[in-house]
Design an enzyme around this catalytic site. Structure first.
Site, PDB file in Angstrom:
ATOM      1  N   HIS A 170      22.123  73.443  46.022  1.00 10.87           N
ATOM      2  CA  HIS A 170      21.736  75.063  46.271  1.00 10.87           C
ATOM      3  C   HIS A 170      20.667  75.289  45.185  1.00 10.87           C
ATOM      4  O   HIS A 170      20.302  74.833  44.350  1.00 10.87           O
ATOM      5  CB  HIS A 170      22.915  75.833  45.792  1.00 10.87           C
ATOM      6  CG  HIS A 170      23.336  76.952  45.820  1.00 10.87           C
ATOM      7  ND1 HIS A 170      23.734  77.453  47.007  1.00 10.87           N
ATOM      8  CD2 HIS A 170      22.979  78.106  45.167  1.00 10.87           C
ATOM      9  CE1 HIS A 170      23.882  78.980  47.310  1.00 10.87           C
ATOM     10  NE2 HIS A 170      23.250  79.221  46.134  1.00 10.87           N
TER      11      HIS A 170
ATOM     12  N   SER B 113      22.263  82.539  49.479  1.00  9.25           N
ATOM     13  CA  SER B 113      23.329  82.575  48.798  1.00  9.25           C
ATOM     14  C   SER B 113      24.114  83.907  48.963  1.00  9.25           C
ATOM     15  O   SER B 113      24.212  84.270  50.106  1.00  9.25           O
ATOM     16  CB  SER B 113      23.053  82.212  47.374  1.00  9.25           C
ATOM     17  OG  SER B 113      24.446  81.947  46.567  1.00  9.25           O
TER      18      SER B 113
ATOM     19  N   ASP C 216      25.977  71.234  48.223  1.00  8.08           N
ATOM     20  CA  ASP C 216      26.385  72.903  47.978  1.00  8.08           C
ATOM     21  C   ASP C 216      27.684  72.922  48.401  1.00  8.08           C
ATOM     22  O   ASP C 216      28.142  72.622  49.518  1.00  8.08           O
ATOM     23  CB  ASP C 216      25.163  73.505  48.999  1.00  8.08           C
ATOM     24  CG  ASP C 216      25.627  74.948  48.622  1.00  8.08           C
ATOM     25  OD1 ASP C 216      26.258  75.262  48.182  1.00  8.08           O
ATOM     26  OD2 ASP C 216      24.564  75.727  49.003  1.00  8.08           O
TER      27      ASP C 216
END
Length: 322
Positions: free
Chosen positions: A295, A167, A265
């Protein structure tokens, strides 16, 4: 507003987790009472859903910086003796530069150390809103400087550094690998692993509209992260924050890259676009796209089998490329 994506479209190994999230009210990070509560909730979630903590021979916390610029790194080393040519893995945790810590990703770093038998240095960089951009990025550069300065004593090779993160940490792993202002003299990044990375805080792809509810990370989550980390709107175009904007056709190739993108995501489309950009410029890219996953695979890899499998793939890439 887009329709809620049906739970049957979620991959079987993540379906129960997403169903439980929705049944509990579907509240995400930005819905918490405060940043402190969001951090605490994330710590609890990672502890409950993460991998078991592998035994690692050496785990050491080191403080860097002074005063308000102080932060901590954690060193994992599963070998008592090292070869001076051994690569070093630098890990940057996710959490939008606002939540997350060395504890939320400790199981991931332990597993990387046991899978590769290489030293792993995890950066517990300073977070927004207390420490806004570029604090986190400067801490990450300072960590690579520390690796260089201590490489001889620890029998590491600073010319073989692998960056990895998920991320926001994936974005950090990328810019530490190529952005001139973050490169450290006396070191070379030889591999980068970008796990559903944040790469563009200026532009929103259609995935933002599609992933607007029903998942722990949504478009509003990403907007909330930006509001709490960036010092000004102009920071959204800074190459350290949005490497997507910095990479142009004809640029020199970057270090070999493993990129994981996810179909459920809000970051998924930009990750695919970035992989294409790098490949067209001559970068060696291994792209894995999981169209039915959302995610957060790695901090929930104790419950989502694909997270553990993808971590093994990432470790294999580092051993092959670094």
């Amino acid at each position: 507003m887009s329709e809620l994506i049906d739970i049957e479209q979620v991959a079987p190994d993540q379906r129960d987790a997403i169903a439980a999230f929705r049944a509990a009210g579907g509240k995400s990070f930005q819905d918490a009472e405060s940043v402190a509560v969001a951090r605490a909730n994330y710590e609890k979630s990672c502890e409950a859903n993460g991998l078991p903590r592998d035994e690692v021979k050496i785990i050491e916390d080191v403080e860097l910086g002074e005063g308000d610029e102080r932060f901590t790194i954690r060193v994992y080393d599963n070998r008592a003796e090292r070869n001076a040519d051994d690569p070093v893995i630098v890990f940057f945790h996710g959490g939008g530069w606002v939540i997350g810590s060395r504890e939320t990703h400790d199981p991931v770093c332990r597993r990387l150390a046991t899978l590769t038998n290489l030293p792993v240095v995890a950066v517990d960089y300073r977070l927004g809103p207390e420490h806004r951009f570029p604090a986190a990025h400067l801490d990450c550069k300072r960590t690579v400087e520390w690796i260089r300065d201590n490489a001889t004593e620890r029998v590491w090779n600073p010319q073989r550094v692998a960056t990895i993160g998920d991320s926001a940490g994936g974005g950090l792993a990328n810019v530490l690998a190529f952005e001139p202002s973050l490169l450290v003299d006396g070191t070379t990044v030889t591999a980068q692993v970008l796990l559903y990375p944040m790469l563009d805080m200026k532009n929103e792809t259609p995935a933002y509209e599609r992933i607007a509810e029903g998942f722990p990370l949504t478009a509003d989550s990403l907007r909330w992260f930006g509001e709490n980390f960036l010092a000004s709107d102009a920071d959204r175009t800074d190459p350290r924050v949005s490497p997507m904007l910095a990479v142009k056709a004809g640029d020199a190739p970057q270090p070999p890259a493993f990129i994981l993108s996810l179909g459920l995501d809000p970051l998924g489309e930009e990750d695919l676009n970035y992989a294409h950009k790098l490949a067209m410029n001559g970068t060696y890219v291994e792209l894995v796209h999981l169209p039915r996953h959302a995610h957060g695979l790695f901090t929930s890899a104790g419950k989502i089998a694909s997270g553990e499998v993808m971590l093994e793939r990432a470790a294999q890439f580092i051993l092959q490329q670094a």
